[in-house]
Every structure is written in C-alpha cells, then in structure tokens.
Design an enzyme around this catalytic site. Structure first.
Site: not given
Ligand code: ARG
Length: 392
Positions: A12, A91, A120, A169
């Site tokens: 990405d 994050r 995110d 992922s």
């Molecule tokens: N569901 C989790 C969260 O929102 C993990 C997300 C994982 N993020 C990713 N970019 N694969 O914090």
C-alpha cells in the site's frame, strides 16, 4: 511541492510513493518509518525500499515512547472488546513522529496508506490535522483495491515479493500481532495454525506448567523471576516465554469505530501475562470501591485509545486517576503458564489491604459475634418489600 509519507514498506505505502508523484503532482516524497518495536527484518525492508523509491527516507526510533505507552496500557488493564490495543496505541506515536519530520521538512502535506474501512485512518489523521497539515490518503481517495495495486506496482517496476500469495494482512509491534483479511474475513472459517507466528499451539506447548514471578513497582513491571529488565526487553522476553506456552491468542468479532464489524485474530503473550498479573495485584491492594470505579475508567480509557482520541483532555484526566491508584500497586505475582493459560497462583504486596489475621477462620482477633448486628440490618429493605408484596 513536498509530501511526507508514513511508510511501512508494504505494498500500500510503496504504491503511495508513486501515486503521490503521478496523481497528486508532488515533486518530492519523503518516507518515514517509525520503529515502535518492529521486527528487525521489517524495519530493514522499509528502510531499503524507502531509500530506493522515495526522494528521502527517515527511520525514526520510538521504542522508548512505545514502552511508556505500554506501561499505560498495563496500568489501565486495557482492552477494547477483548482486544489488547497494540495497533491502536502505536498509531498516535507513529503519527507524532511523522508530523515532526513533516515540520522539519516543511512539507505541504502528510500522506498515509490506510484504507477507508479501518480505524487507522482516524487515528493518524487526528494527529496530522492537529499539526495543521493537509492530509492525503491515496488508497482511500482513489478507491484502490489490492488487485489494482499489484498491477500498478508491476507496471512501475516496484518489486512486491510474494504479495499475491501473502494471504493475510498483518500488523505487528512489541505489544501485539494482528492478523486480518483474506480468508479470515469469513467469520465461520476456522483459522489455520499458520496465521500464528508468536504462539505455539497449546497442543504442542510443554506438558509441564511453568511458574513465572513478576515484580511490579507502581503498576509497572520491573523484574521477571527476580531479574531486573528494561521495559522493552521484559516485554520481549515474556512474549517469547508466553508464546512457547501458547498463551495470548484471540479470535474475535470487533466493532470498528465506523460501525463495521470485523473478524480479527491477535497474538499477545506478554500482554496476557502482564495484565492478568497486574489485575491480580490490584485486587490485593486496591479497595473494593477503587476497583469498582476503576473498571469504569478502564472501559472509557480503552475506548479513547481504540478511537484514536488520546489527545482528548479526558484521557489526561483518566490517567491522573489511574496513576493515583497505582501508587500502591507494588509487589509481585506468580503466574502459572500452562497450555495457553496464564493464571495468577500467588501474590504479595507491602500495601495489601489484606489481613490473614482478620480473615482467618482459625483466629479470634476480630470477634465474629460482632457481625450479628451487621447481619440484622443487612437486607432490611428487601425483607420489608417481600413481606409487603405477600400481603397484596
Ligand atoms: N483491529 C485492530 C485495530 O483497529 C488492528 C488493526 C490492524 N491494522 C492493520 N493495519 N492491519 O487496532
């Protein structure tokens, strides 16, 4: 025009470098990879690819900041719907570091590779916007799919090794490893063993339980089996130890901020061991009322972290409450690690609100006959109500 890009080295974000030039007209793209406890391999890969494809690359260390954040997670016994918040907590730290570079570079915008379906994007952008930056999210704005990205990468000579075969992922840092997407998107599908990297299947974990002693000072873990560790190493060590015992797997349905339900798989051995231990020590030390109220605080606190709202003044206020309670959370807990479970089996604190003398069935220092008066009043209103009802 210059853009700074939060860079993981994956498909990405690598595609984003090219899109920022081609579709958005930036002359200069600066990539920033923030190390919050990434695997060495991944960090190296990001650095190599950033240097190769972008005009300039930064790798910014943030392990110390992340360990500080993990201490907060432990003190708050943090979890959102059963998720230990590894990605969520990382994050804002990543975003702050990226924004700092954007300031130094006098960038015109900050870009990221998040999709429009996850959490995110919200967590990153809240920080980028706080610094006043224009935000660019190519994957979301151009409505890209993985298929399209792979094709685009090929055309632009980006080497994307094995992305087509890579079926899930993954997001990994010191606190947790998250696995999502691909076949896992079907909640009725049982995940294969191969999605796990940190944890052994409990089936193949040692037949013998192992006792591990964890020392806490003011809510923070400081030693394992009487050996002092620095925070980063302590967590890494417990991830390894717990992983060997198959501890810390979660398979769950999670409510994303947007309202979408998602199927998520996680691994987090250290988090499970430490939070189970910490919670146990709190039960020994905190008052009944502190414990009850702290649960409410923990729930609210965890939600703020999940939503990426740690810049809200409420977050500071809740932390002040939590820190006050942690002043006495000092002592140790012995945890039994056995085939996927981490159970407290012994605990000690100089601040225990516990008296063997008072509670013991074998001693007489508190005259149990005094309880008779208490008991006579206990439940008085309920008894009156039930008697009235019988008469109606
Ligand atoms: N569901 C989790 C969260 O929102 C993990 C997300 C994982 N993020 C990713 N970019 N694969 O914090």
């Amino acid at each position: 025009m210059k853009a700074v890009l939060a860079y993981s080295g994956g498909l990405d974000t690598t595609v984003c470098i090219f899109l920022l030039r081609e579709k958005y007209g930036f002359d200069e793209v600066v990539t920033v990879t923030v190390d919050i406890g990434l695997p060495e391999k991944e960090l190296k890969r990001a650095e190599e690819r950033g240097k190769k494809y972008a005009d300039k690359h930064y790798t910014v260390p943030a392990r110390k900041e992340f360990v500080e954040a993990i201490y907060k997670l432990i003190k708050a016994n943090a979890e959102y719907e059963g998720y230990v918040l590894g990605t969520a907590m990382a994050r804002p730290i990543i975003a702050e570091k990226v924004a700092e570079i954007a300031l130094i570079e006098r960038a015109d915008a900050i870009a990221h590779g998040c999709t429009g379906k996850g959490n995110d994007q919200l967590r990153f952008e809240n920080v980028f916007r706080q610094y006043g930056f224009r935000v660019i999210a190519p994957v979301r704005e151009l409505n890209l799919t993985r298929e399209w990205e792979i094709e685009y990468a090929k055309q632009h000579g980006i080497d994307v090794p094995a992305t087509k075969e890579k079926p899930f992922s993954v997001d990994e840092n010191l606190w947790s490893r998250s696995i999502e997407g691909g076949k896992l998107e079907d909640p009725s599908f049982i995940p294969p063993e191969e999605i796990y990297e940190w944890t052994k299947s409990p089936k193949f974990a040692p037949e013998e339980p192992e006792i591990v002693k964890i020392d806490f000072e003011k809510g923070i873990p400081v030693a394992v089996n009487d050996r002092k560790f620095d925070g980063f190493e302590l967590i890494r060590y417990l991830n390894e130890l717990g992983g060997r015992h198959g501890i810390g797997r979660t398979d769950m349905i999670e409510d994303r901020v947007l309202g979408l339900k998602a199927r998520e798989n996680y691994e987090h051995p250290a988090a499970t061991i430490l939070i189970n231990a910490h919670r146990d020590l709190e039960k020994l030390v905190l008052s009944r009322r502190e414990l009850k109220f702290k649960k409410i605080v923990e729930e609210e606190w965890s939600e703020l972290v999940y939503y990426g709202l740690t810049n809200d003044p409420l977050f500071e206020a809740l932390n002040a409450f939590i820190d006050k309670t942690q002043e006495r959370v000092t002592g140790w807990v012995k945890m039994k690690l056995y085939k996927g479970s981490a159970m407290p089996v012994a605990r000690y604190s100089p601040f225990a609100l516990y008296s063997e003398e008072l509670v013991s069935f074998d001693r007489v220092s508190l005259d149990q006959r005094l309880a008779e008066g208490f008991s006579a009043f206990h439940g008085l209103q309920g008894r009156m109500y039930q008697n009235l009802r019988r008469k109606l």
